[in-house]
Design a protein around this motif. Structure first.
Motif, PDB file in Angstrom:
ATOM      1  N   VAL A   1       3.005  72.339  21.872  1.00 36.29           N
ATOM      2  CA  VAL A   1       2.109  71.915  22.946  1.00 36.29           C
ATOM      3  C   VAL A   1       0.726  71.733  22.341  1.00 36.29           C
ATOM      4  N   HIS A   2       0.135  70.566  22.600  1.00 32.08           N
ATOM      5  CA  HIS A   2      -1.208  70.291  22.083  1.00 32.08           C
ATOM      6  C   HIS A   2      -2.075  69.854  23.255  1.00 32.08           C
ATOM      7  N   GLY A   3      -3.123  70.597  23.473  1.00 29.84           N
ATOM      8  CA  GLY A   3      -4.031  70.265  24.570  1.00 29.84           C
ATOM      9  C   GLY A   3      -5.466  70.402  24.140  1.00 29.84           C
ATOM     10  N   SER A   4      -6.354  70.208  25.088  1.00 23.25           N
ATOM     11  CA  SER A   4      -7.783  70.216  24.781  1.00 23.25           C
ATOM     12  C   SER A   4      -8.281  71.587  24.336  1.00 23.25           C
TER      13      SER A   4
ATOM     14  N   ALA B   1       3.243  81.243  19.087  1.00 23.28           N
ATOM     15  CA  ALA B   1       1.977  81.378  18.361  1.00 23.28           C
ATOM     16  C   ALA B   1       0.979  80.406  18.988  1.00 23.28           C
ATOM     17  N   GLU B   2      -0.185  80.915  19.333  1.00 23.23           N
ATOM     18  CA  GLU B   2      -1.214  80.084  19.952  1.00 23.23           C
ATOM     19  C   GLU B   2      -2.431  80.000  19.037  1.00 23.23           C
ATOM     20  N   ILE B   3      -2.932  78.788  18.905  1.00 26.43           N
ATOM     21  CA  ILE B   3      -4.149  78.545  18.138  1.00 26.43           C
ATOM     22  C   ILE B   3      -5.175  77.958  19.093  1.00 26.43           C
ATOM     23  N   ARG B   4      -6.244  78.700  19.336  1.00 29.74           N
ATOM     24  CA  ARG B   4      -7.318  78.176  20.195  1.00 29.74           C
ATOM     25  C   ARG B   4      -8.148  77.246  19.355  1.00 29.74           C
ATOM     26  N   THR B   5      -8.339  76.032  19.866  1.00 26.03           N
ATOM     27  CA  THR B   5      -9.079  75.023  19.105  1.00 26.03           C
ATOM     28  C   THR B   5     -10.485  74.781  19.636  1.00 26.03           C
ATOM     29  N   THR B   6     -10.806  75.429  20.747  1.00 35.24           N
ATOM     30  CA  THR B   6     -12.174  75.351  21.281  1.00 35.24           C
ATOM     31  C   THR B   6     -12.673  76.770  21.477  1.00 35.24           C
ATOM     32  N   PRO B   7     -13.963  76.989  21.322  1.00 31.94           N
ATOM     33  CA  PRO B   7     -14.503  78.334  21.523  1.00 31.94           C
ATOM     34  C   PRO B   7     -14.327  78.788  22.970  1.00 31.94           C
TER      35      PRO B   7
ATOM     36  N   TRP C   1      -2.677  67.587  28.098  1.00 29.05           N
ATOM     37  CA  TRP C   1      -1.673  68.402  27.413  1.00 29.05           C
ATOM     38  C   TRP C   1      -0.479  67.536  27.073  1.00 29.05           C
ATOM     39  N   PHE C   2      -0.009  67.662  25.849  1.00 30.01           N
ATOM     40  CA  PHE C   2       1.170  66.934  25.405  1.00 30.01           C
ATOM     41  C   PHE C   2       2.193  67.937  24.905  1.00 30.01           C
TER      42      PHE C   2
END
Length: 138
Positions: A70-73, A128-134, A8-9
C-alpha cells in the motif's frame, strides 16, 4: 459529478513459495512500484526478509505467500501473509554474534515506523509500515 480519487494505491500479489526466484520477482515488483521514492530499496529489503521468513518457517514453501503493498500520501505498508502450518509465531530474536541467522525481523524493525504481527497456526501476517511524512502533534 466528480470522480472518486484516492491518494492510496494497493497492490496484492500471491507469490509462489516453490521457487526461490519468486523472492527476486517480488523484490523487483516493489522496486518498480516505488521507483520514484527514496524508500524503494528499504521496501525491497523488507519484502525479501518477510518473504524469506514465510518460505523458510511455514507451509508457504509448499504453496504461496501473499504480498500486499500500500502506497499513500502518508506512508507505505508492506504486509506478507504466510500459509501457516506452524505453531511458532514470528518474533524478534537477539542472536549472538556467532549465529548465522535470526536477524531478519530486527532488520525490518530498524527500517520501519511500525511492525505488527497477527495470526495463528493457520497463517500469520507481518505488516511493516514506513511513514513517509512527518507526524504532526495533535
Amino acid at each position: 459529478m466528480h470522480e472518486y480519487m484516492s491518494d492510496w494505491f494497493v497492490w496484492v500479489v500471491d507469490c509462489s513459495g516453490h521457487s526461490p526466484e519468486e523472492l527476486g520477482r517480488a523484490r523487483r515488483f516493489v522496486r518498480r512500484v516505488l521507483h520514484d521514492t527514496p524508500w524503494a530499496d528499504d521496501a525491497a529489503l523488507i519484502v525479501t526478509e518477510l518473504g524469506t521468513n514465510a518460505i523458510t518457517h511455514t507451509d508457504s514453501a509448499k504453496t504461496t505467500f501473499r504480498l500486499v503493498l500500500v502506497h499513500g500520501s502518508e506512508g507505505i505498508s508492506i504486509a506478507v501473509t504466510d500459509a501457516g502450518g506452524t505453531t511458532t509465531r514470528p518474533h524478534l530474536e537477539h542472536p549472538d554474534t556467532t549465529t548465522d541467522h535470526g536477524r531478519g525481523l530486527a532488520l525490518v524493525t530498524a527500517l520501519t515506523t511500525n511492525l505488527t504481527i497477527t495470526g495463528n497456526n493457520h497463517g500469520h501476517t507481518v505488516t511493516a509500515e514506513i511513514r513517509t511524512t512527518p507526524t504532526t502533534a495533535r
